[in-house]
Scaffold this motif. Structure first.
Motif, PDB file in Angstrom:
ATOM      1  N   LEU A 214       0.827  -1.209   0.000  1.00 33.57           N
ATOM      2  CA  LEU A 214       0.000   0.000   0.000  1.00 33.57           C
ATOM      3  C   LEU A 214       0.859   1.256   0.000  1.00 33.57           C
ATOM      4  CD1 LEU A 214      -2.674  -1.163   2.622  1.00 33.57           C
ATOM      5  CD2 LEU A 214      -3.011  -0.962   0.144  1.00 33.57           C
ATOM      6  N   TRP A 215       1.888   1.276   0.820  1.00 30.77           N
ATOM      7  CA  TRP A 215       2.770   2.454   0.874  1.00 30.77           C
ATOM      8  C   TRP A 215       3.476   2.692  -0.453  1.00 30.77           C
ATOM      9  CZ3 TRP A 215       4.491   0.083   6.068  1.00 30.77           C
ATOM     10  CH2 TRP A 215       3.755   0.623   7.114  1.00 30.77           C
ATOM     11  N   SER A 216       3.803   1.623  -1.176  1.00 30.84           N
ATOM     12  CA  SER A 216       4.540   1.767  -2.430  1.00 30.84           C
ATOM     13  C   SER A 216       3.753   2.545  -3.474  1.00 30.84           C
ATOM     14  CB  SER A 216       4.917   0.389  -2.987  1.00 30.84           C
ATOM     15  OG  SER A 216       3.783  -0.283  -3.524  1.00 30.84           O
ATOM     16  N   MET A 217       2.430   2.611  -3.316  1.00 37.00           N
ATOM     17  CA  MET A 217       1.574   3.330  -4.263  1.00 37.00           C
ATOM     18  C   MET A 217       1.178   4.710  -3.762  1.00 37.00           C
ATOM     19  SD  MET A 217      -0.855   0.212  -5.588  1.00 37.00           S
ATOM     20  CE  MET A 217      -0.926  -0.606  -4.009  1.00 37.00           C
ATOM     21  N   GLY A 218       1.774   5.136  -2.657  1.00 34.01           N
ATOM     22  CA  GLY A 218       1.466   6.456  -2.123  1.00 34.01           C
ATOM     23  C   GLY A 218       0.304   6.484  -1.158  1.00 34.01           C
ATOM     24  N   LEU A 219      -0.310   5.329  -0.911  1.00 33.12           N
ATOM     25  CA  LEU A 219      -1.412   5.272   0.044  1.00 33.12           C
ATOM     26  C   LEU A 219      -0.868   5.272   1.467  1.00 33.12           C
ATOM     27  CD1 LEU A 219      -3.535   2.548  -1.760  1.00 33.12           C
ATOM     28  CD2 LEU A 219      -4.155   4.963  -1.524  1.00 33.12           C
ATOM     29  N   SER A 220      -1.636   5.849   2.383  1.00 33.82           N
ATOM     30  CA  SER A 220      -1.333   5.766   3.805  1.00 33.82           C
ATOM     31  C   SER A 220      -2.089   4.578   4.389  1.00 33.82           C
ATOM     32  CB  SER A 220      -1.751   7.061   4.510  1.00 33.82           C
ATOM     33  OG  SER A 220      -1.093   8.177   3.934  1.00 33.82           O
ATOM     34  N   VAL A 221      -1.677   4.143   5.561  1.00 35.43           N
ATOM     35  CA  VAL A 221      -2.303   2.986   6.201  1.00 35.43           C
ATOM     36  C   VAL A 221      -3.028   3.417   7.465  1.00 35.43           C
ATOM     37  CG1 VAL A 221      -1.842   0.826   7.444  1.00 35.43           C
ATOM     38  CG2 VAL A 221      -0.716   1.279   5.254  1.00 35.43           C
ATOM     39  N   ALA A 222      -4.293   3.038   7.564  1.00 36.80           N
ATOM     40  CA  ALA A 222      -5.065   3.174   8.799  1.00 36.80           C
ATOM     41  C   ALA A 222      -4.990   1.822   9.500  1.00 36.80           C
ATOM     42  CB  ALA A 222      -6.508   3.553   8.498  1.00 36.80           C
ATOM     43  N   GLU A 223      -4.260   1.793  10.597  1.00 36.56           N
ATOM     44  CA  GLU A 223      -3.897   0.539  11.250  1.00 36.56           C
ATOM     45  C   GLU A 223      -4.832   0.161  12.400  1.00 36.56           C
ATOM     46  OE1 GLU A 223      -3.015  -2.421  11.077  1.00 36.56           O
ATOM     47  OE2 GLU A 223      -1.011  -1.872  10.379  1.00 36.56           O
ATOM     48  N   ALA A 224      -5.000  -1.163  12.553  1.00 35.54           N
ATOM     49  CA  ALA A 224      -5.758  -1.726  13.683  1.00 35.54           C
ATOM     50  C   ALA A 224      -7.174  -1.174  13.752  1.00 35.54           C
ATOM     51  CB  ALA A 224      -5.002  -1.491  14.995  1.00 35.54           C
ATOM     52  N   MET A 225      -7.806  -1.056  12.575  1.00 39.88           N
ATOM     53  CA  MET A 225      -9.184  -0.600  12.487  1.00 39.88           C
ATOM     54  C   MET A 225     -10.108  -1.802  12.284  1.00 39.88           C
ATOM     55  SD  MET A 225      -8.718   2.641  12.846  1.00 39.88           S
ATOM     56  CE  MET A 225     -10.288   3.332  12.349  1.00 39.88           C
ATOM     57  N   ASP A 226     -11.367  -1.529  11.949  1.00 35.50           N
ATOM     58  CA  ASP A 226     -12.310  -2.636  11.776  1.00 35.50           C
ATOM     59  C   ASP A 226     -11.930  -3.523  10.598  1.00 35.50           C
ATOM     60  OD1 ASP A 226     -13.181   0.022  10.835  1.00 35.50           O
ATOM     61  OD2 ASP A 226     -14.790  -1.030   9.828  1.00 35.50           O
ATOM     62  N   THR A 227     -11.248  -2.985   9.574  1.00 38.41           N
ATOM     63  CA  THR A 227     -10.804  -3.822   8.461  1.00 38.41           C
ATOM     64  C   THR A 227      -9.814  -4.880   8.934  1.00 38.41           C
ATOM     65  OG1 THR A 227     -11.136  -1.994   6.922  1.00 38.41           O
ATOM     66  CG2 THR A 227      -9.749  -3.795   6.154  1.00 38.41           C
ATOM     67  N   ALA A 228      -9.053  -4.574   9.980  1.00 38.95           N
ATOM     68  CA  ALA A 228      -8.135  -5.537  10.579  1.00 38.95           C
ATOM     69  C   ALA A 228      -8.850  -6.431  11.591  1.00 38.95           C
ATOM     70  CB  ALA A 228      -6.977  -4.814  11.256  1.00 38.95           C
ATOM     71  N   GLN A 229     -10.182  -6.433  11.533  1.00 42.04           N
ATOM     72  CA  GLN A 229     -11.035  -7.235  12.415  1.00 42.04           C
ATOM     73  C   GLN A 229     -10.907  -6.812  13.875  1.00 42.04           C
ATOM     74  OE1 GLN A 229      -9.874 -11.123   9.990  1.00 42.04           O
ATOM     75  NE2 GLN A 229     -11.555 -11.567  11.401  1.00 42.04           N
ATOM     76  N   ARG A 230     -10.641  -5.529  14.069  1.00 35.75           N
ATOM     77  CA  ARG A 230     -10.552  -5.003  15.428  1.00 35.75           C
ATOM     78  C   ARG A 230     -11.897  -5.160  16.113  1.00 35.75           C
ATOM     79  NH1 ARG A 230      -7.403  -0.703  17.591  1.00 35.75           N
ATOM     80  NH2 ARG A 230      -7.607  -0.817  19.867  1.00 35.75           N
ATOM     81  N   GLY A 231     -11.901  -5.789  17.266  1.00 36.15           N
ATOM     82  CA  GLY A 231     -13.137  -6.033  17.988  1.00 36.15           C
ATOM     83  C   GLY A 231     -13.959  -7.162  17.416  1.00 36.15           C
ATOM     84  N   MET A 232     -13.497  -7.771  16.336  1.00 36.94           N
ATOM     85  CA  MET A 232     -14.200  -8.887  15.703  1.00 36.94           C
ATOM     86  C   MET A 232     -13.189  -9.976  15.355  1.00 36.94           C
ATOM     87  SD  MET A 232     -17.033  -6.973  13.292  1.00 36.94           S
ATOM     88  CE  MET A 232     -18.201  -5.813  14.021  1.00 36.94           C
ATOM     89  N   GLY A 233     -12.334 -10.286  16.329  1.00 41.88           N
ATOM     90  CA  GLY A 233     -11.310 -11.299  16.145  1.00 41.88           C
ATOM     91  C   GLY A 233      -9.942 -10.825  16.577  1.00 41.88           C
ATOM     92  N   LEU A 234      -9.665  -9.525  16.382  1.00 44.23           N
ATOM     93  CA  LEU A 234      -8.386  -8.943  16.789  1.00 44.23           C
ATOM     94  C   LEU A 234      -8.591  -8.193  18.098  1.00 44.23           C
ATOM     95  CD1 LEU A 234      -5.393  -8.426  15.580  1.00 44.23           C
ATOM     96  CD2 LEU A 234      -6.268  -6.107  15.211  1.00 44.23           C
ATOM     97  N   ASN A 235      -7.961  -8.675  19.184  1.00 39.08           N
ATOM     98  CA  ASN A 235      -8.144  -8.024  20.472  1.00 39.08           C
ATOM     99  C   ASN A 235      -7.076  -6.960  20.709  1.00 39.08           C
ATOM    100  OD1 ASN A 235      -5.780  -9.325  21.488  1.00 39.08           O
ATOM    101  ND2 ASN A 235      -6.983 -11.143  22.014  1.00 39.08           N
ATOM    102  N   TRP A 236      -7.178  -6.261  21.826  1.00 34.46           N
ATOM    103  CA  TRP A 236      -6.292  -5.143  22.106  1.00 34.46           C
ATOM    104  C   TRP A 236      -4.846  -5.601  22.277  1.00 34.46           C
ATOM    105  CZ3 TRP A 236      -4.509  -0.728  21.389  1.00 34.46           C
ATOM    106  CH2 TRP A 236      -3.716  -0.029  22.299  1.00 34.46           C
ATOM    107  N   ILE A 237      -4.626  -6.756  22.887  1.00 34.57           N
ATOM    108  CA  ILE A 237      -3.258  -7.246  23.056  1.00 34.57           C
ATOM    109  C   ILE A 237      -2.602  -7.452  21.690  1.00 34.57           C
ATOM    110  CG2 ILE A 237      -1.864  -9.193  23.852  1.00 34.57           C
ATOM    111  CD1 ILE A 237      -3.871  -9.522  26.145  1.00 34.57           C
TER     112      ILE A 237
END
Length: 387
Positions: free
Chosen positions: A71-94
């Motif tokens: 993603l970075w190679s194309m000039g896009l920025s990354v929004a990390e640990a959001m719902d797309t990363a299954q935050r709160g739906m499989g990905l916990n805080w740890i």
């Protein structure tokens, strides 16, 4: 190269489809400057971890970080640990802490831009949860992100939605947190179509009342707010709020249905982007934003238009299951060698849904190597009994 495969329709009918008839959109080189564009990024699970995928999922760190480098190679920025990363739906805080730390370190190493989600997901909503508990939870996560040297995306809180009694409670909590942050944050208003637990956020189910509460928070803390991402899947509501933001605070569209028109803008302004769909359509998104920089609106529209049907398909109800389609796209395009997700979320969409996704992706020029995509689609079809 083209290839043929047999796909199912709802009800069990089968049809033949020839893939690869449209040229793939290649990942562009260089950056774009006219818009800020965050892609919320998915995580890749480790299918060989041998742990419980529902309660103890393990992450394949190399594949996960490799996608961020893509993603970075194309000039896009990354929004990390959001719902797309299954935050709160499989990905916990740890797990999110490690993801955030690794992603920030990786961004520094390659010159990428990243902002990370800070919320209260380690605090389970319940009848005994107080506003003080919510504030402490936000403080812990915000402190962690800034301690890693990262920018905060201040995520909506299930616990706050459950315990807040009035709009004043939201103003109190957000005001306290924003006064403590070291640099401006991105607020995140996530609609209940993405997370039913967030219904009535900002203290009202009426959009105008909720928006006014949110705007009061922003106006009172404008020096601590970079912008706000709203994910309500309603272009008119986003434009209405965009026009009311104080000077210096920007709108980040989270509308995965209407993003081309919102990013393009109108005579009174435009939205930047913080979108889950950009994970799946990254090459097209970057190419379209470069076209916008050149003032080539015809090319901008031509690139984005075929992706709208794909995005609306991926984000169809139940909307929160969209992560399955995002990861499936990464699998088809060879960014990961399996279609397994944390919490077993690969089973959240039907084979009919995935088959239509394949066709729409192909028609949008998003299958980077059609022969590989066909081979992998056939494997998934075989598991569903379609040889």
């Amino acid at each position: 190269m083209t290839d043929k495969l047999t796909l199912p329709k709802a009800g069990g009918a089968l049809y033949e489809y020839v893939a690869g008839t449209k040229a793939s959109i290649l990942a562009p080189q260089g950056a774009f400057t006219g818009r800020i564009a965050f892609s919320a990024a998915h995580v890749v699970c480790d299918p060989f971890a041998g742990t419980d995928p529902l309660n103890q999922p393990s992450i394949d760190w190399e594949s996960t970080l490799s996608y961020r480098r893509h993603l970075w190679s194309m000039g896009l920025s990354v929004a990390e640990a959001m719902d797309t990363a299954q935050r709160g739906m499989g990905l916990n805080w740890i797990q999110a802490q490690e993801l955030i730390k690794r992603s920030i370190d990786e961004a520094k190493a390659v010159g990428g831009k990243v902002a990370s989600g800070a919320g209260t997901d380690h605090l389970a909503p319940g009848p005994n949860v107080t506003l003080e508990d919510v504030e402490a939870a936000y403080e812990e996560q915000c402190g962690y992100v800034e301690g890693c040297g990262g920018q905060i995306i201040l995520m909506a809180s299930r616990a706050l939605a459950a315990c807040a009694k009035t709009p004043d409670d939201y103003e109190r909590v957000y005001g306290r947190i924003l006064r403590q942050t070291k640099q401006p944050v991105i607020l995140h208003w996530l609609g209940d179509m993405f997370d039913p637990a967030l219904a009535g956020y900002w203290g009202s189910s009426d959009f105008n009342e909720a928006m006014e509460t949110c705007l009061r928070v922003i106006r009172a803390n404008a020096d601590k707010v970079d912008g706000i991402k709203i994910s309500l899947l309603d272009a008119d509501k986003e434009i209405q709020m965009r026009r009311l933001l104080p000077e210096g605070v920007v709108m980040y569209t989270g509308d995965d249905f209407n993003y081309p028109e919102l990013i393009r803008g109108d005579e009174q302004g435009y939205s930047h982007a913080l979108l889950g769909i950009f994970d799946a359509i990254a090459p097209v998104a970057a190419s379209a934003l470069q076209a916008l920089d050149r003032g080539d609106l015809a090319q901008y529209d031509a690139l984005f238009e075929p992706t709208i049907a794909l995005s609306r398909h991926i984000f169809q109800k139940p909307t929160y299951a969209y992560k399955t389609g995002i990861v499936f796209m990464a699998y088809l395009n060879g960014h990961q060698n399996h279609f397994r997700m944390i919490a077993g979320a690969e089973g959240s969409r039907s084979i009919v849904h995935l088959s239509e996704l394949f066709v729409l992706a192909d028609q949008a020029g998003l299958l980077q190597r059609p022969e590989l995509a066909v081979e992998r689609m056939k494997r998934v079809l075989a598991l569903a009994g379609i040889e």
